[in-house]
Scaffold this motif. Structure first.
Motif, PDB file in Angstrom:
ATOM      1  N   LEU A 105       1.051  -1.275   0.191  1.00 15.50           N
ATOM      2  CA  LEU A 105      -0.170   0.060   0.425  1.00 15.50           C
ATOM      3  C   LEU A 105       1.315   1.241  -0.183  1.00 15.50           C
ATOM      4  N   VAL A 106       1.595   1.184   0.686  1.00 17.18           N
ATOM      5  CA  VAL A 106       2.238   2.505   1.180  1.00 17.18           C
ATOM      6  C   VAL A 106       3.442   3.267  -0.041  1.00 17.18           C
ATOM      7  N   ASN A 107       3.947   2.088  -0.883  1.00 20.13           N
ATOM      8  CA  ASN A 107       4.688   2.474  -2.431  1.00 20.13           C
ATOM      9  C   ASN A 107       3.686   2.923  -3.039  1.00 20.13           C
ATOM     10  N   HIS A 108       1.785   2.983  -2.853  1.00 21.13           N
ATOM     11  CA  HIS A 108       1.911   3.820  -4.023  1.00 21.13           C
ATOM     12  C   HIS A 108       1.004   5.165  -2.981  1.00 21.13           C
ATOM     13  N   PHE A 109       1.129   5.618  -2.139  1.00 17.49           N
ATOM     14  CA  PHE A 109       1.292   6.585  -1.268  1.00 17.49           C
ATOM     15  C   PHE A 109       1.781   7.596  -1.440  1.00 17.49           C
ATOM     16  N   PRO A 110       3.687   8.397  -2.614  1.00 17.36           N
ATOM     17  CA  PRO A 110       3.451   9.118  -3.430  1.00 17.36           C
ATOM     18  C   PRO A 110       2.300   9.617  -4.724  1.00 17.36           C
ATOM     19  N   VAL A 111       1.953   8.378  -5.333  1.00 22.72           N
ATOM     20  CA  VAL A 111       1.216   8.393  -6.553  1.00 22.72           C
ATOM     21  C   VAL A 111      -0.494   8.901  -5.813  1.00 22.72           C
TER      22      VAL A 111
END
Length: 409
Positions: A105-111
């Motif tokens: 999930l956190v991999n997508h936070f910047p997006v």
């Protein structure tokens, strides 16, 4: 004997459409075949071993890319359709392993935060890169979520921030440290950084900016060794005169408060979903064990107190899922999300997950305390949820402040 009714994976949810079923089946299979065994193995490694170059973690994160859970692709869907797919996928991944589900999930936070800010260039820049989100600091934890100082005591100060950024011409210059609780810090390529701003020599909330972690002046601390969610790598980030192009800015001092509000309103229910998955996993393990384990000459599910306990675990899982999905659907269809709803979703889901995991471990008896069975890990993971993404006490205060109607005072 009553007739048994077998519920689908998503419990008492309305029937899923064809696309939703496909997403559920794909993520459930990945969770069962990849995340669960990897989660058990990684949980037993040291923090350093878990992020080492030969760790299975890297393969898991790479395989997760093939699930097709792209936020940019989902952005083209209708809001309710998008939310339903995200809730289904997130629950299944965390049912497999909450720490790895959180890492994915956190991999997508910047997006995600670039999309909230309306910075399409950063959406494209971050797409496909492993990400992290940095907001808390050594001297500032959940108070960093209170950008408008609604919880601050009158005539008091929070103290000097540990990380500060300033805008100089066409650059953002960052100095300081983010705490060891930066989720994804050890594996990330880009960081969604939220920190205080320096304006005319004084600090104030704040600046949000996308920071590539291979820039000069960026360094990482040791991976954090912790009780629960051990498969979600976390660690410190240091910034020494790090220069980022102004095009990477998501929010400056004038609009930081609004982005911070929307950021938390979006993040809280996603974390809630993680712990719906934890609660469901704990309940399912307990239900299966109750049919297998014999005491008094019969499977323990034949004992009334066991059935009583299982029923309350079942209702808590359904309650948590229902509230989290209801909040996400509401926030996806209104002009301004209700942060009090997001906080309620996170607090409710994490609290109920902890209760369910604790009751499930109790049902396993002494076996529940051993690493041979899954319960001690699930209880540790569930306990972490009461603090992750803002401790529940501060979120309750924040949510309560949003219930005040000044027109009635």
């Amino acid at each position: 004997m009553n007739k048994y009714i077998e519920l689908p994976l998503s419990g008492l949810e309305p029937p899923l459409n064809e696309m939703e079923q496909a997403i559920q089946q794909t993520t459930h299979r990945f969770a069962a075949e990849v995340l669960r065994p990897a989660g058990i193995a990684l949980d037993r490694l040291s923090a350093e071993e878990m992020v080492a170059a030969d760790s299975p973690l890297w393969d898991v994160l790479e395989q997760a890319q093939d699930l097709g859970l792209s936020l940019t692709a989902m952005a083209e869907l209708e809001p309710l359709e998008r939310v339903r797919l995200l809730t289904i996928a997130s629950e299944e991944l965390s049912w497999g392993d909450a720490g790895l589900g959180g890492a994915i999930l956190v991999n997508h936070f910047p997006v995600m935060y670039s999309m909230l800010a309306g910075n399409t260039a950063m959406v494209e820049f971050c797409e496909g890169k492993r990400g992290c989100w940095a907001i808390t600091e050594p001297d500032h934890g959940s108070d960093m979520l209170d950008a408008n100082s609604a919880l601050q005591e009158k005539n008091s100060r929070y103290g000097r921030p540990n990380c500060v950024a300033r805008i100089e011409g066409d650059k953002v210059i960052i100095n300081g440290q983010k705490s060891a609780w930066v989720s994804g810090a050890m594996t990330a390529e880009v960081c969604a950084l939220f920190c205080h701003a320096e304006v005319d020599g004084a600090t104030q909330p704040g600046i949000a900016v996308i920071v590539p972690l291979d820039l000069p002046g960026v360094s990482r601390g040791k991976p954090l060794d912790k009780l629960g969610l051990r498969c979600l790598n976390q660690g410190e980030l240091y910034f020494d005169n790090v220069e980022v192009p102004l095009s990477h800015l998501l929010a400056g001092p004038d609009d930081y408060e609004e982005l911070a509000y929307r950021m938390l309103a979006e993040a809280n229910p996603h974390v809630g979903l993680m712990f719906v998955g934890v609660a469901r996993a704990a309940y399912e393990h307990a239900l299966a064990y109750a049919h297998e384990r014999k005491q008094g000459g019969v499977p323990i599910i034949q004992h009334q107190l066991v059935r009583y306990r299982l029923f309350h675990m079942f209702r808590k899982v359904e309650s948590a899922r229902a509230l989290v999905r209801r909040v996400m659907e509401f926030n996806a269809t209104v002009a301004r999300p209700a942060l009090q709803g997001s906080a309620a979703a996170k607090v409710t889901a994490t609290q109920l997950a902890f209760e369910v995991a604790s009751d499930a471990l109790q049902m396993f008896g002494g076996n529940g305390l051993t690493k041979e069975y899954p319960m001690e890990k699930l209880l540790r993971d569930a306990r972490a949820g009461l603090i992750a993404d803002g401790c529940n006490e501060v979120l309750a205060l924040k949510g309560g402040s949003l219930l005040v109607n000044p027109e009635l005072l």
